[in-house]
Design an enzyme around this catalytic site. Structure first.
Site: not given
Ligand code: BES
Ligand code: ZN
Ligand code: MN
Length: 541
Positions: A278, A283, A290, A301, A360, A362, A364
């Protein structure tokens, strides 16, 4: 940093500082620190300190002795390694890093470290030497590229002092190989950290692809088997990577698809390992934006993707006989008039339809197409690395990364790799029952599985695209960035997963089984046992 290997008696080594490890051999609570060397002058130079009770052997305890009597070294640094019975390569790596970070600000530019003598007699001198070299490189890195008052305090030269039977040429050359391997891996991990540290404005997806090309060129004289292709938006659309493009479409910065092939001439046709990363350059969350508090962290990210670049660099230089293809899906995730919206339906490269619930989620999406493409290119085994979910950070904190696997054999291999890399990861489940959480009313699947078990449902989503190919997924969201300085590593990008990816690839190498299985200790459940041992000892560092 220059690396040397010496078989001289530690007391005879002329160096700015000689570093020796202390292990606590006491039972229960009573500390009984013992020096891990049989060199008499070193033992006697340290004896007053040892007798004083000041030294306990506690992990990361440092005691500096100036002008040690009877030694050619200017200083003697004792580094505590904690309880002898819990000691492993994992701790040793950190002791080397601790020595580096202790000496750096004290104007020391070169030092010699003695491999723990009785410990390495048991665990293997090669493992000890490699751990020291890797740990020293990791400790020597500081993310100071953008500081104008950068101090340039790096250690310039490390000498590893090993004990081997005199004239044992074979043992000596094996240890030299361990030094070289450790240097390659340590430098590659730092290469990854350097890139993860780059902010979004200074390294766009296109610039990342350029940087990857440059890396391939830089090592071309030593390793001719890396080939790189980099593509932009057109190719991603041509390939019908609808999930990857759905993330990229919202940004003014074009995405990049980076493909690096390692195809050594003497490797068999199969297996072909597929590494997928990834590479979200920033992000913002997209339309499901966010909160601004802490959003700046989302520059890292792309850590999973950049892990692959470091790993491929190391693999090309280590030359294992196995084919590897790395695919990095690099893009920004931004809100704009062109950005995808919650409720949109996207068709992934595999043909599966995805209902977007949260833009968010993204990572996956880009990985879905990366994994499918890897299968299409003929990969027989897959491993991906991603800062995928905040839920993984909730579950495992910042100590362990999450590991998922759809196949026991590949997990076993990965466990062996973990044991040799000394990286902490903990397996999480992928039961079929979780699949219910990603059902969609109008498409094949949704891109978010709701509030509970978020790390697992994200992995379940990826599993749909790995299909029946043996696959490992690493969620490194909590471990890719160190929130604070530690004695062995600087605050900032950790480079987690580079070493495990490299060791994992080496697991599959054919032809040099000796080297591949060195350090393995029998049972196929090694990784789990090692993990359990660490859990029991409560070593949470
Ligand atoms: N890049 C984030 C995950 C992340 C969180 C990385 C904290 C590093 C530190 C990912 O893209 C994300 O935003 N995930 C969301 C998924 C949710 C929307 C289902 C999350 O974990 O909140
Ligand atoms: Zn992310
Ligand atoms: Mn995200």
């Amino acid at each position: 940093m220059k690396t040397n290997l010496s078989f001289a008696a530690p007391s005879q080594i002329e160096t700015e500082c000689l570093v020796a490890v202390l292990l606590d051999r006491g039972e229960n609570d009573k500390a009984q620190p013992m020096l891990e060397t049989s060199d008499k002058p070193v033992l006697s130079a340290a004896s007053d300190f040892m007798a004083s009770g000041e030294v306990t052997g506690k992990i990361f305890e440092t005691t500096m002795i100036h002008r040690p009597q009877g030694l050619k070294a200017k200083r003697l640094l004792l580094v505590g390694g904690g309880k002898a019975k819990n000691f492993s390569g994992y701790e040793l790596r950190k002791l080397a890093g601790t020595a580096v970070r202790f000496l750096k600000p004290r104007s020391v530019r070169s030092f010699a470290m003695i491999t723990p003598e009785s410990w390495s007699a048991e665990a293997g001198a090669g493992e000890a030497v490699k751990a020291i070299v890797e740990g020293a490189f990791i400790g020597n890195f500081d993310p100071d590229t953008y500081k104008s008052d950068r101090k340039d305090q790096r250690i310039e030269e490390l000498t590893v002092v090993a004990t081997v039977v005199a004239n044992d040429q074979k043992a000596q050359s094996q240890l030299q190989r361990a030094v070289d391997d450790g240097r390659i891996i340590g430098e590659s991990q730092n290469f990854t950290r350097e890139l993860v540290n780059e902010p979004g404005n200074r390294m766009t997806p296109t610039m990342l692809a350029e940087r990857a090309r440059k890396m391939v060129q830089e090592i071309a004289t030593q390793a001719d088997s890396l080939k790189i292709e980099t593509y932009g938006a057109d190719k991603i659309k041509d390939l019908k990577m609808g999930a990857f493009w759905s993330v990229a479409q919202g940004s003014d910065e074009p995405p990049a698809l980076i493909i690096i092939r390692y195809e050594p001439k003497d490797a068999p046709e199969k297996p072909v390992l597929g590494l997928v990363g990834k590479g979200i350059r920033f992000d913002s969350g997209g339309i499901s934006i966010k909160p601004s508090d802490g959003m700046e962290k989302m520059k890292y990210d792309m850590a999973g993707g950049v892990d692959l670049l470091g790993a491929m660099r190391a693999i090309a230089l280590l030359k294992p006989k196995v084919r590897v293809i790395a695919i990095v899906c690099a893009s920004e995730n931004m809100p704009s008039g062109r950005a995808q919206k919650p409720g949109d339906v996207q068709i992934a490269m595999s043909g599966k339809s995805i209902e977007i619930i949260n833009t968010d989620a993204e990572g996956r999406l880009v990985l879905a197409d990366g994994l499918h493409y890897a299968r299409q290119l003929g990969c027989t085994h897959l491993i991906d690395a991603a800062t995928l979910t905040g839920a993984c950070v909730v579950a495992l904190g910042m100590v362990n990364a999450g590991v998922f696997a759809n196949n026991e054999e590949i997990f076993d291999r990965f466990s062996h790799a973990l044991q040799r890399s000394g990286e902490k990861m903990w397996r999480l489940p992928l039961d079929e029952e979780y699949k219910e959480s990603i059902r969609s009313g109008i498409a094949d699947i949704v891109n978010t599985g709701g509030r509970w078990g978020g790390a697992v449902t994200a992995a379940m989503f990826l599993k749909e695209f790995a299909e029946d190919t043996p696959w490992i997924h690493l969620d490194i969201a909590g471990t890719a960035w160190m929130e604070e300085n530690k004695s062995w590593i600087a605050k900032g990008p950790s480079g987690i997963a580079v070493r495990s990816l490299v060791e994992f690839v080496k697991e599959f190498a054919s032809g040099d089984g000796q080297q591949v299985s060195a350090g393995r200790t029998g049972s196929s459940k090694v990784g789990t046992q090692a993990a359990q041992k660490r859990a029991d000892s409560g070593a949470g560092l």
